[in-house]
Write a protein that holds these residues in place. Structure first.
Motif, PDB file in Angstrom:
ATOM      1  N   ASP A 177       0.818  -1.219   0.000  1.00 49.80           N
ATOM      2  CA  ASP A 177       0.000   0.000   0.000  1.00 49.80           C
ATOM      3  C   ASP A 177       0.852   1.270   0.000  1.00 49.80           C
ATOM      4  N   TYR A 178       2.158   1.115   0.130  1.00 56.34           N
ATOM      5  CA  TYR A 178       3.037   2.279   0.256  1.00 56.34           C
ATOM      6  C   TYR A 178       3.540   2.716  -1.118  1.00 56.34           C
ATOM      7  N   ASP A 179       3.443   4.008  -1.411  1.00 59.33           N
ATOM      8  CA  ASP A 179       3.856   4.557  -2.704  1.00 59.33           C
ATOM      9  C   ASP A 179       5.325   4.981  -2.633  1.00 59.33           C
ATOM     10  N   PHE A 180       6.226   4.063  -2.961  1.00 58.30           N
ATOM     11  CA  PHE A 180       7.650   4.365  -2.914  1.00 58.30           C
ATOM     12  C   PHE A 180       8.034   5.421  -3.947  1.00 58.30           C
ATOM     13  N   SER A 181       7.257   5.525  -5.027  1.00 57.24           N
ATOM     14  CA  SER A 181       7.595   6.497  -6.073  1.00 57.24           C
ATOM     15  C   SER A 181       7.454   7.930  -5.575  1.00 57.24           C
ATOM     16  N   PHE A 182       6.677   8.138  -4.515  1.00 57.20           N
ATOM     17  CA  PHE A 182       6.500   9.481  -3.967  1.00 57.20           C
ATOM     18  C   PHE A 182       7.651   9.870  -3.051  1.00 57.20           C
ATOM     19  N   GLN A 183       8.485   8.875  -2.687  1.00 54.68           N
ATOM     20  CA  GLN A 183       9.657   9.123  -1.827  1.00 54.68           C
ATOM     21  C   GLN A 183      10.885   8.584  -2.539  1.00 54.68           C
ATOM     22  N   PRO A 184      11.364   9.266  -3.600  1.00 52.71           N
ATOM     23  CA  PRO A 184      12.469   8.733  -4.412  1.00 52.71           C
ATOM     24  C   PRO A 184      13.779   8.570  -3.654  1.00 52.71           C
ATOM     25  N   ASP A 185      13.965   9.287  -2.558  1.00 56.90           N
ATOM     26  CA  ASP A 185      15.203   9.152  -1.796  1.00 56.90           C
ATOM     27  C   ASP A 185      15.203   7.923  -0.880  1.00 56.90           C
ATOM     28  N   LEU A 186      14.042   7.287  -0.731  1.00 52.07           N
ATOM     29  CA  LEU A 186      13.937   6.094   0.107  1.00 52.07           C
ATOM     30  C   LEU A 186      14.167   4.858  -0.761  1.00 52.07           C
ATOM     31  N   ASP A 187      15.140   4.053  -0.393  1.00 55.58           N
ATOM     32  CA  ASP A 187      15.478   2.859  -1.158  1.00 55.58           C
ATOM     33  C   ASP A 187      14.498   1.731  -0.812  1.00 55.58           C
ATOM     34  N   PRO A 188      13.647   1.326  -1.757  1.00 56.39           N
ATOM     35  CA  PRO A 188      12.676   0.252  -1.466  1.00 56.39           C
ATOM     36  C   PRO A 188      13.360  -1.050  -1.055  1.00 56.39           C
ATOM     37  N   ARG A 189      14.574  -1.282  -1.578  1.00 53.73           N
ATOM     38  CA  ARG A 189      15.281  -2.526  -1.250  1.00 53.73           C
ATOM     39  C   ARG A 189      15.606  -2.595   0.231  1.00 53.73           C
ATOM     40  N   LYS A 190      15.911  -1.447   0.821  1.00 57.81           N
ATOM     41  CA  LYS A 190      16.206  -1.410   2.253  1.00 57.81           C
ATOM     42  C   LYS A 190      14.982  -1.828   3.067  1.00 57.81           C
ATOM     43  N   VAL A 191      13.833  -1.295   2.669  1.00 64.82           N
ATOM     44  CA  VAL A 191      12.592  -1.620   3.383  1.00 64.82           C
ATOM     45  C   VAL A 191      12.212  -3.077   3.143  1.00 64.82           C
ATOM     46  N   ARG A 192      12.388  -3.556   1.907  1.00 63.71           N
ATOM     47  CA  ARG A 192      12.063  -4.953   1.605  1.00 63.71           C
ATOM     48  C   ARG A 192      12.968  -5.897   2.397  1.00 63.71           C
ATOM     49  N   ASP A 193      14.220  -5.503   2.570  1.00 62.47           N
ATOM     50  CA  ASP A 193      15.121  -6.310   3.399  1.00 62.47           C
ATOM     51  C   ASP A 193      14.613  -6.398   4.837  1.00 62.47           C
ATOM     52  N   LEU A 194      14.123  -5.278   5.348  1.00 57.72           N
ATOM     53  CA  LEU A 194      13.569  -5.277   6.703  1.00 57.72           C
ATOM     54  C   LEU A 194      12.348  -6.194   6.789  1.00 57.72           C
ATOM     55  N   ALA A 195      11.594  -6.280   5.701  1.00 62.18           N
ATOM     56  CA  ALA A 195      10.374  -7.097   5.680  1.00 62.18           C
ATOM     57  C   ALA A 195      10.680  -8.587   5.756  1.00 62.18           C
ATOM     58  N   THR A 196      11.952  -8.981   5.588  1.00 60.86           N
ATOM     59  CA  THR A 196      12.314 -10.382   5.799  1.00 60.86           C
ATOM     60  C   THR A 196      12.286 -10.735   7.276  1.00 60.86           C
ATOM     61  N   LEU A 197      12.267  -9.702   8.123  1.00 59.75           N
ATOM     62  CA  LEU A 197      12.180  -9.841   9.584  1.00 59.75           C
ATOM     63  C   LEU A 197      13.447 -10.430  10.200  1.00 59.75           C
ATOM     64  N   ALA A 198      14.559 -10.321   9.485  1.00 55.78           N
ATOM     65  CA  ALA A 198      15.823 -10.770  10.071  1.00 55.78           C
ATOM     66  C   ALA A 198      16.141  -9.970  11.330  1.00 55.78           C
ATOM     67  N   PHE A 199      15.751  -8.700  11.347  1.00 58.87           N
ATOM     68  CA  PHE A 199      16.025  -7.865  12.528  1.00 58.87           C
ATOM     69  C   PHE A 199      15.253  -8.359  13.746  1.00 58.87           C
ATOM     70  N   VAL A 200      14.078  -8.925  13.517  1.00 59.64           N
ATOM     71  CA  VAL A 200      13.297  -9.473  14.636  1.00 59.64           C
ATOM     72  C   VAL A 200      13.993 -10.712  15.189  1.00 59.64           C
ATOM     73  N   GLN A 201      14.451 -11.563  14.291  1.00 52.38           N
ATOM     74  CA  GLN A 201      15.178 -12.758  14.722  1.00 52.38           C
ATOM     75  C   GLN A 201      16.418 -12.380  15.522  1.00 52.38           C
ATOM     76  N   ALA A 202      17.056 -11.265  15.135  1.00 51.39           N
ATOM     77  CA  ALA A 202      18.288 -10.833  15.794  1.00 51.39           C
ATOM     78  C   ALA A 202      18.028  -9.968  17.027  1.00 51.39           C
ATOM     79  N   LYS A 203      16.736  -9.720  17.319  1.00 50.39           N
ATOM     80  CA  LYS A 203      16.352  -8.850  18.444  1.00 50.39           C
ATOM     81  C   LYS A 203      16.967  -7.455  18.297  1.00 50.39           C
TER      82      LYS A 203
END
Length: 256
Positions: free
Chosen positions: A79-105
């Motif tokens: 639902d998020y319009d990444f095209s409206f925030q060109p300075d935000l790297d979608p790959r960074k957010v998609r990496d977070l969506a893998t939830l590796a950070f949750v596993q790592a606490k």
């Protein structure tokens, strides 16, 4: 259906109900019909039944988790319009969506002005965590401080702290919108300190970390909070235009 088949079906449905398998009880005839059509073997049919029941249970658990999370909405990254925030790297957010950070606490901090979608992304990651079976709880900083202060006043601080310490993922929204008194800031320190390396914290803030001394009313306390928060943390700045202002201007243009 023959009398024997009907009798067996009724017995299986009754047994499924007793075993706490309501989905199987309701869909047995549909599943057996599918098994006949696809000429399934016994093991294939058993696998189908178990997969169906697990899917229903997972969905039920997910919906219950969302209710308990207190999330303000259930938007996803789709639902998020990444095209409206060109300075935000979608790959960074998609990496977070893998939830590796949750596993790592580990933690995640979204920084930027109002309206750029910080809360949207934080909530989307929380929804993904809930879907994956992690416990989630959402609060604004103001609400968390208010509830902890009230609990402290009646001698129930330790019990209330568990609301914010127990979840695997804690979302703290709107850090920095209102300055805190030192006793309030100390309550925040307790939450961050006790969650350190024990659970993940997602937070959003309209203030840079250099301004947190003003937010928490004490440079030393702010430094102590940041020390624990940032030790294992992905910092995601979002500095583009406001979605809300965009929608407002569009509405004005349409009226004009």
């Amino acid at each position: 259906m023959s009398p024997v088949s009907e009798l067996v079906t009724n017995r299986i449905q009754a047994s499924a109900t007793k075993l706490g398998l309501p989905h199987l009880a309701k869909t047995l005839q549909e599943l057996t019909g599918r098994a006949d059509t696809e000429a399934m073997g016994y093991l294939e049919f058993l696998d189908l039944v178990l997969e169906e029941e697990l899917a229903v249970r997972d969905e039920r658990r997910f919906r219950a988790g969302l209710r308990l999370s207190k999330l303000p909405h259930h938007k996803t990254l789709d639902d998020y319009d990444f095209s409206f925030q060109p300075d935000l790297d979608p790959r960074k957010v998609r990496d977070l969506a893998t939830l590796a950070f949750v596993q790592a606490k580990a933690n995640v901090a979204f920084l930027g002005p109002p309206g750029v979608g910080k809360t949207h992304i934080a909530v989307a990651l929380a929804v993904a965590a809930c879907r994956a079976g992690f416990t989630v709880y959402f609060t604004t900083l103001d609400d968390m401080v208010r509830h902890l202060t009230a609990a402290d006043a009646i001698g129930r601080l330790a019990r209330k702290l568990q609301t914010y310490l127990r979840p695997t993922v804690l979302v703290i929204d709107e850090v920095g919108y209102q300055p805190l008194e030192r006793p309030e800031a100390n309550l925040v320190f307790q939450v961050i300190s006790k969650r350190y390396e024990k659970g993940s914290t997602l937070l959003t803030s309209n203030k840079g970390f250099g301004e947190w001394g003003q937010v928490f009313g004490d440079e030393v306390l702010a430094t102590a909070i940041l020390d624990r928060l940032l030790h294992h943390c992905d910092v995601v700045p979002i500095n583009g235009p406001s979605y809300r202002l965009k929608n407002r201007l569009t509405a004005i243009d349409n009226v004009a």
